[in-house]
Write an enzyme that holds these catalytic residues in place. Structure first.
Site, PDB file in Angstrom:
ATOM      1  N   LYS A  25       0.833  -1.208   0.000  1.00 16.25           N
ATOM      2  CA  LYS A  25       0.000   0.000   0.000  1.00 16.25           C
ATOM      3  C   LYS A  25       0.868   1.258   0.000  1.00 16.25           C
ATOM      4  CE  LYS A  25      -3.832  -0.306   2.413  1.00 16.25           C
ATOM      5  NZ  LYS A  25      -3.407  -1.454   3.167  1.00 16.25           N
ATOM      6  N   ARG A 118      -3.308   3.342   8.115  1.00 20.64           N
ATOM      7  CA  ARG A 118      -3.567   2.080   7.413  1.00 20.64           C
ATOM      8  C   ARG A 118      -2.371   1.143   7.530  1.00 20.64           C
ATOM      9  NH1 ARG A 118      -7.662   3.113   3.380  1.00 20.64           N
ATOM     10  NH2 ARG A 118      -8.107   5.347   3.188  1.00 20.64           N
ATOM     11  N   THR A 137      -7.476  -0.749   9.340  1.00 25.72           N
ATOM     12  CA  THR A 137      -7.414   0.665   8.965  1.00 25.72           C
ATOM     13  C   THR A 137      -8.189   1.466  10.010  1.00 25.72           C
ATOM     14  OG1 THR A 137      -7.198   0.278   6.582  1.00 25.72           O
ATOM     15  CG2 THR A 137      -8.224   2.346   7.260  1.00 25.72           C
ATOM     16  N   GLN A 184      -1.751   9.068   6.596  1.00 26.14           N
ATOM     17  CA  GLN A 184      -2.130   9.922   5.472  1.00 26.14           C
ATOM     18  C   GLN A 184      -3.138  10.972   5.910  1.00 26.14           C
ATOM     19  OE1 GLN A 184      -4.026   7.721   2.290  1.00 26.14           O
ATOM     20  NE2 GLN A 184      -3.202   9.077   0.731  1.00 26.14           N
ATOM     21  N   GLN A 310      -5.861   5.011  -2.444  1.00 23.16           N
ATOM     22  CA  GLN A 310      -5.243   3.688  -2.546  1.00 23.16           C
ATOM     23  C   GLN A 310      -5.396   3.167  -3.971  1.00 23.16           C
ATOM     24  OE1 GLN A 310      -6.204   0.988   0.632  1.00 23.16           O
ATOM     25  NE2 GLN A 310      -5.699  -0.805  -0.568  1.00 23.16           N
ATOM     26  N   ARG A 312      -4.251  -0.626  -6.039  1.00 26.06           N
ATOM     27  CA  ARG A 312      -3.544  -1.906  -6.006  1.00 26.06           C
ATOM     28  C   ARG A 312      -3.978  -2.724  -7.208  1.00 26.06           C
ATOM     29  NH1 ARG A 312      -6.564  -2.591  -0.852  1.00 26.06           N
ATOM     30  NH2 ARG A 312      -8.678  -3.168  -1.420  1.00 26.06           N
ATOM     31  N   HIS A 832     -14.301 -38.564 -22.641  1.00 27.18           N
ATOM     32  CA  HIS A 832     -13.857 -39.873 -22.169  1.00 27.18           C
ATOM     33  C   HIS A 832     -14.774 -40.461 -21.105  1.00 27.18           C
ATOM     34  CE1 HIS A 832     -11.458 -42.984 -20.307  1.00 27.18           C
ATOM     35  NE2 HIS A 832     -11.664 -42.365 -19.168  1.00 27.18           N
TER      36      HIS A 832
END
Length: 878
Positions: A25, A118, A137, A184, A310, A312, A832
């Site tokens: 992060k 976080r 968080t 943050q 964020q 990701r 099969h």
């Protein structure tokens, strides 16, 4: 000066290479900030600080050791140990130097701000594992005391129950996972949400999906509210679902958050206006382009301005092949057609891409996909191919039929040269199929096919005589390149008439007799089926073993590398060894997933066969397998006579039925011959390749012979020629790691070039409540206990048990003698498992989605092979 030994690093000093220092992060936020994206300011408390913090504990090492050996399914122990570690860490004091650096960084950003705190682990937000939501968080944190308290709580959250279990499941060493803390500046948003730059449900890379609601995004992440859903493709909003947003989470002025009920008039409001949606999409595309992969992005809107808090990678998407999104192409899973859906190693993939036309195959996620898009622009192919695919996998057929009818696919101009080239190849094959179906004596087909097989195998062996090194591999490559067309012309042209005859018989019997019940009897004990004969010989081995108790005891613990030497040292061992070696001489090149050259053959790992032999002994009486086969042949003769008796008054119907039955019976027994020949020849080439691999081990180029599996044929040729310009050891190691990841992927049946996974649910019709629905491929209704088997080499079936498997190929045949019925997740009428089940006269239902998860060992179930329904009667132990 800031270094990796710093306890604190600001966002502007970080980028994606900082992951070991600030976790996934933190690294991503640093990368975004440095690239100029609107990221609220902040800093990271580094993993170095975390390591120094836990180093003050005298017992953390022993606690981490305990975590590494814990069983992730032992929830009580996991919960107990996790709670102990969390309590311990929240009581540890933060070292003074770490505390001072955190406070100094906080003051430099602004003491009056609220902060989001976080967790950011080093095993988090990775390209192959997101670990989303595994650590904690905390929002709207104010003041120095609360800041430090929540930093420590973040450190402790590395050991939440869910985080411990997730790491254990994904094979991460708890000693080697560290935690950074992202601090943050808190955005106080009017609106927040999540944007996926590829559709997380369908996988479509050209569709951006946005969830948005009022207040903090925590309400969406926690599932407290249903968010608005917006979807955008090609800069056009293609979907809007406006949710009733009853609640929102807001930040309090003195810290913390509050959940409030929204006014009734606001609950149905659009969270985002169209202009905002398109602006957000443009921002998302830039972020995706920067990272070079689809992103899961958390955003906020504060005073009309977008902020990214964020981003990701989306790790749940199935990988795409290296082809453009447009024009739209349709990709069919080769693994589902072949009943071998596991990831394949590079050598196995390159062998198949040599056998089949290179333009037909694309690779994605360690699997091969068939690309017939150019042909599907022909109307006749669009009609016929989905129908043909019902023989292999009906779910695939449904999905393909849906895609090729889409306006965007039909709008693409067809390539006439592609259709013309295929017509040139296929036309003579169709001509031969027609002659075999209509004119030639089906009784002669088996002799012709087997003569060709002997000649082709002899050619394969002779072509390698006197060759070694690169020339040997080049000859193998050349022989493989011509193999498929040769087999199509000389074997498949005899097999196809039986499929045609089967379909015509089914329709005509319904029309003439009112039902097709006699057809299931005609399917039994088809003469000459090489795979059915293999199953019978497994039964013969079991009958020999019944009388040899000391051999039985030996086989329970036998090892592959000493299998035969140990066998002859017990009473009766020589007798069993002789019979077993005869079986291996004829079938030793087979195994589960045999289409992949790199999978271990029975000749290499003979213990794979032992569970099937023991299962046969437990569930089938002596000689019963041969008796059943004889009875099946007799039933088929009686069914044929019954049909002829019903039609004797009509010369035309009688003659037609007689021909169809004859073609069906004698050609149907050749159903497995082409696959058998391919596997025999592939194994000849495998032995030659492995002999060269052993030489490379002897010269120190490879560490072990099996490392050759992680090179392609072309690469191996270059390596043997001495002009391979890569570090072989590193390449093999990297590919082993990638293969390990690919094994955990679930391949889609049908995928488009845009990444969309196409699923068309089966019509459940009037199936009973709670029943599972699939495709009926072998008639009959039975009840019995379910036995879930994921890999046949580890399987044990007892008398009366029903085999439930992801799929079956010839390598599973040894288990069919023991099964009361068969259920698979993948399959169709002519795969099969279906063919063998019909021959053995046991009910079978295929294409049952997630059968191996929904059915549990010991469940008492009813399998209806007439309607394709599986009912639960009594569930087994959880």
């Amino acid at each position: 000066m800031l270094t990796i030994k710093s306890f604190v690093l600001f966002f502007e000093h970080l980028d994606r290479s900082s992951l070991p220092v600030v976790g996934g992060k933190g690294a991503n936020l640093g990368e975004l900030s440095k690239a100029g994206f609107p990221v609220p300011g902040g800093f990271c408390v580094t993993t170095y600080a975390y390591q120094n913090f836990i180093a003050t504990s005298p017992e953390m090492n022993s606690l981490l050791d305990a975590l590494n050996v814990i069983d992730p399914t032992d929830l009580n122990r996991l919960r107990e140990l996790g709670e102990h570690i969390r309590t311990h860490l929240t009581q540890l004091k933060i070292p003074l130097q770490i505390k001072d650096e955190i406070v100094h960084a906080w003051a430099s950003v602004g003491e009056d701000y609220s902060y989001a705190i976080r967790s950011s682990a080093t095993a988090e937000d990775l390209p192959t594992a997101s670990f989303a939501g595994q650590q904690d968080t905390y929002l709207n944190i104010r003041g120095q005391h609360e800041l430090l308290r929540h930093v420590r709580k973040c450190w402790a959250s590395l050991f939440t129950d869910r985080a411990i279990a997730y790491r254990a499941k994904n094979g991460f060493n708890h000693h080697e996972v560290y935690l950074s803390v992202v601090i943050q500046r808190m955005v106080i948003p009017e609106i927040a949400g999540i944007m996926f730059t590829a559709d997380p449900v369908s996988g479509n890379r050209t569709v951006i999906s946005i969830d948005a609601s009022f207040g903090l995004g925590e309400a969406i992440v926690s599932g407290l509210v249903s968010a608005d859903l917006y979807k955008v493709k090609d800069n056009t909003i293609i979907q809007k679902n406006i949710a009733q947003k009853k609640l929102a989470i807001y930040a309090l002025s003195n810290g913390g958050t509050v959940t409030e009920e929204l006014p009734a008039e606001k609950q149905q409001e659009h969270a985002l206006a169209d202009k905002q949606i398109l602006s957000l999409v443009a921002l998302g595309k830039k972020i995706e382009a920067h990272f070079g992969a689809p992103q899961d992005i958390e955003f906020c809107v504060e005073k009309g301005e977008f902020f990214i808090v964020q981003s990701r990678p989306i790790t749940s998407l199935y990988p795409l092949p290296d082809i453009p999104y447009q024009p739209l192409r349709v990709l069919l899973s080769f693994g589902h057609v072949q009943m071998a859906t596991d990831a394949m190693k590079p050598l196995g993939i390159s062998v198949l891409r040599t056998i089949f036309p290179a333009s037909v195959f694309v690779e994605a996620g360690g699997r091969l996909f068939i690309d017939l898009s150019d042909l599907l622009h022909s109307k006749i192919v669009r009609i016929i191919l989905p129908k043909i695919l019902t023989n292999a996998d009906e779910a695939m057929s449904r999905a393909l039929d849906e895609v090729v009818k889409r306006p965007e696919f039909l709008a693409i101009q067809p390539k006439s040269d592609a259709i013309a080239s295929v017509r040139k190849v296929v036309a003579p094959i169709i001509k031969e199929v027609w002659k075999n179906f209509h004119l030639r004596d089906p009784k002669l087909a088996k002799a012709k096919v087997e003569t060709y097989m002997q000649e082709r195998l002899l050619k394969a062996r002779q072509s390698l005589c006197g060759l070694q090194g690169a020339k040997l591999l080049q000859e193998i490559q050349h022989q493989l390149d011509t193999l498929m067309l040769d087999v199509m012309q000389n074997i498949v042209t005899y097999v196809a008439p039986s499929i045609i005859a089967s379909r015509l018989l089914q329709r005509m019997l319904v029309r003439w007799l009112g039902n097709d019940t006699e057809l299931s009897k005609l399917n039994k004990s088809l003469p000459g089926n090489v795979t059915s004969e293999m199953g019978l010989q497994i039964g013969d081995l079991a009958d020999i073993l019944r009388e040899l108790p000391e051999v039985q005891e030996y086989l329970k613990t036998a090892k592959d590398h000493t299998f035969y030497t140990g066998l002859v040292q017990v009473a009766g061992g020589n007798k069993f060894k002789g019979a077993f070696e005869s079986f291996i001489d004829k079938y030793g090149m087979r195994c589960p997933g045999e289409i992949d050259l790199t999978n271990p053959r029975w000749r290499e790992t003979p213990t794979q066969l032992i569970p099937a032999i023991f299962s046969h002994m437990r569930s089938v009486k002596r000689g019963e397998h041969r008796l059943k086969f004889s009875e099946g042949a007799k039933e088929a003769e009686e069914a044929a006579q019954c049909i002829m008796d019903h039609l004797e008054e009509s010369y035309f119907k009688s003659k037609l039925a007689q021909r169809l039955i004859k073609v069906f019976r004698y050609s149907g027994g050749l159903r497995e011959h082409h696959k058998y020949l391919l596997i025999v020849i592939i194994d000849v080439y495998k032995q030659a390749i492995m002999s060269e691999a052993e030489k490379l081990v002897a010269t120190g180029v490879l560490q072990q012979a099996e490392d050759v599996y992680f090179l392609t044929l072309d690469e191996l040729i270059h390596l043997l020629q001495g002009d391979f310009n890569y570090d072989v050891s590193k390449l093999v190691t990297d590919r082993k790691d990638r293969y390990k990841w690919q094994q955990n992927l679930k391949p889609p049946r049908v995928m488009t070039s845009e990444g969309e996974i196409v699923i068309v649910p089966q019509n459940r019709g009037r199936s009973p409540e709670g029943a599972l629905v699939g495709v009926p491929v072998s008639a009959g209704i039975v009840e019995g206990k379910a036995r879930i088997i994921l890999r046949p080499e580890n399987a044990f079936l007892s008398e009366g048990e029903i085999l439930v498997a992801p799929h079956t190929d010839p390598g599973w045949t040894p288990l069919f003698q023991s099964a009361k019925a068969v259920i698979t997740e993948v399959g169709g009428l002519m795969t099969h498992g279906a063919v063998v089940a019909r021959e053995y006269g046991i009910p079978a239902v295929v294409g049952v989605d997630n059968a191996t998860q929904l059915i549990k060992d010991g469940d008492l179930i009813r399998v209806d092979g007439n309607q394709g329904i599986v009912e639960f009667l009594v569930t087994g132990k959880p």
